[in-house]
Design an enzyme around this catalytic site. Structure first.
Site, PDB file in Angstrom:
ATOM      1  N   ASN A   1       0.815  -1.213   0.000  1.00  0.00           N
ATOM      2  CA  ASN A   1       0.000   0.000   0.000  1.00  0.00           C
ATOM      3  C   ASN A   1       0.851   1.266   0.000  1.00  0.00           C
ATOM      4  O   ASN A   1       0.452   2.302  -0.537  1.00  0.00           O
ATOM      5  CB  ASN A   1      -0.957   0.010   1.189  1.00  0.00           C
ATOM      6  CG  ASN A   1      -0.263  -0.167   2.514  1.00  0.00           C
ATOM      7  OD1 ASN A   1       0.309  -1.239   2.776  1.00  0.00           O
ATOM      8  ND2 ASN A   1      -0.289   0.834   3.374  1.00  0.00           N
TER       9      ASN A   1
ATOM     10  N   HIS B   1      -5.062  -4.281  10.814  1.00  0.00           N
ATOM     11  CA  HIS B   1      -5.295  -4.874   9.490  1.00  0.00           C
ATOM     12  C   HIS B   1      -6.079  -6.185   9.578  1.00  0.00           C
ATOM     13  O   HIS B   1      -5.988  -7.038   8.686  1.00  0.00           O
ATOM     14  CB  HIS B   1      -3.977  -5.114   8.746  1.00  0.00           C
ATOM     15  CG  HIS B   1      -3.146  -3.879   8.568  1.00  0.00           C
ATOM     16  ND1 HIS B   1      -3.677  -2.686   8.124  1.00  0.00           N
ATOM     17  CD2 HIS B   1      -1.812  -3.653   8.772  1.00  0.00           C
ATOM     18  CE1 HIS B   1      -2.701  -1.778   8.067  1.00  0.00           C
ATOM     19  NE2 HIS B   1      -1.580  -2.324   8.453  1.00  0.00           N
TER      20      HIS B   1
END
Length: 334
Positions: free
Chosen positions: A100, A211
């Site tokens: 990311n 996450h």
């Protein structure tokens, strides 16, 4: 005008034994340099880097962290990272996937520009790449998936968790990456590459609070391919800690499934994740209200929910989680 020094490396031999280094989310801190010293001391012949290279998108200047809420990426951090890693990567080949922190979306919507220019891979042919572009909606997967074979040893497949069309289209069987992967797995000759390894940045199985179940949509769409084609091992980053998962399929231990290894703290500036979802106090609000979608970041906009024994969040360490440890980590696969 002077020229820079010329470097060279030797590809690993096409036979066992072979010494392969593994790391993810290294960034560029003192801890990164410690990790690199340990890794170099093992004399790896090849390195697998499972995304989140530089963390350039967390810096405003060379020494100033980015304030909360501001989107910016300080590109010289790619250069300082390259100098830090030069003693290793100038002599050892690297197989990588994007994370990311490589997205670095520009106002025009173009993404992954620095990553694609600095770490290009062969595209749709065996030829070396000749063009280097970011990812766009008309070309959403440039440089973001590919495979590498070390004959006689293993085949590595790198996949992206982050396509630019993910919000509109999700993960589906009509996407370019999915169709390529299915064909790539089907054509793999296990007599030539007995080990089959897949690199994905965001974990499919994770017992840390940070996450948690973030990449569930990708798991739901892709996991059956890993089972059908007998993938041996999957490597992940993103979660800044270590976790090893037993051979698994759909949240159940299954000897036909791949081993999952998260190795996501190579020293980056964000630090180590220490809270497990089954022991964190207080529990995240999304455990009781997963439909809120607050557990999904903007770069992972889908909202796929799964429940085990009626619960979204685990209340104890699952039996498939073989070992987990919040720590700075790198690995050697021999």
């Amino acid at each position: 005008m002077g020229q820079s020094q010329v470097y060279n490396f030797t590809l690993p031999k096409a036979s066992f034994p072979v010494n392969i280094g593994v790391m993810a989310d290294p960034g560029q801190t003192y801890n990164t340099s410690v990790m690199l010293d340990h890794l170099r001391a093992t004399n790896p012949e090849l390195v697998l880097l499972v995304g989140d290279f530089t963390y350039a998108d967390e810096w405003l200047t060379l020494e100033t962290r980015l304030p909360d809420g501001l989107k910016y990426t300080y590109q010289p951090k790619w250069d300082t990272w390259s100098r830090l890693f030069q003693p290793l990567l100038s002599h050892v080949p690297v197989i990588h996937t994007n994370g990311n922190h490589e997205i670095e979306q520009q106002p025009s919507g173009v993404r992954n520009t620095a990553y694609n220019y600095r770490f290009p891979t062969p595209q749709k042919s065996s030829e070396a790449p000749t063009t280097f572009t970011g990812t766009t909606k008309s070309n959403p997967y440039t440089n973001l998936y590919y495979s590498v074979e070390l004959p006689g040893v293993f085949k590595s497949i790198s996949l992206t968790s982050y396509s630019i069309d993910q919000k509109e289209n999700g993960f589906n069987k009509e996407q370019e990456q999915y169709k390529w992967l299915e064909q790539e797995l089907k054509n793999t000759d296990r007599t030539k590459t007995p080990w089959l390894v897949v690199l994905v940045h965001a974990p499919w199985y994770n017992t840390y609070a940070t996450h948690f179940k973030e990449n569930e949509c990708m798991r739901q769409m892709y996991e059956w391919l890993m089972i059908k084609y007998n993938v041996d091992m999957m490597l992940f980053g993103h979660v800044h800690a270590y976790e090893r998962v037993k051979p698994i399929n759909n949240y159940k231990v299954d000897e036909c499934g791949p081993v999952h290894i998260t190795i996501g703290d190579g020293g980056n500036v964000e630090g180590t994740y220490k809270d497990f979802i089954d022991t964190v106090n207080p529990r995240p609000a999304y455990c009781d209200n997963p439909n809120s979608g607050k557990q999904f970041p903007s770069y992972q906009p889908q909202k796929c929910l799964t429940y085990q024994d009626g619960q979204y969040c685990f209340k104890q360490q699952p039996d498939w989680s073989a070992y987990r440890e919040p720590s700075l980590v790198m690995g050697i696969w021999s």
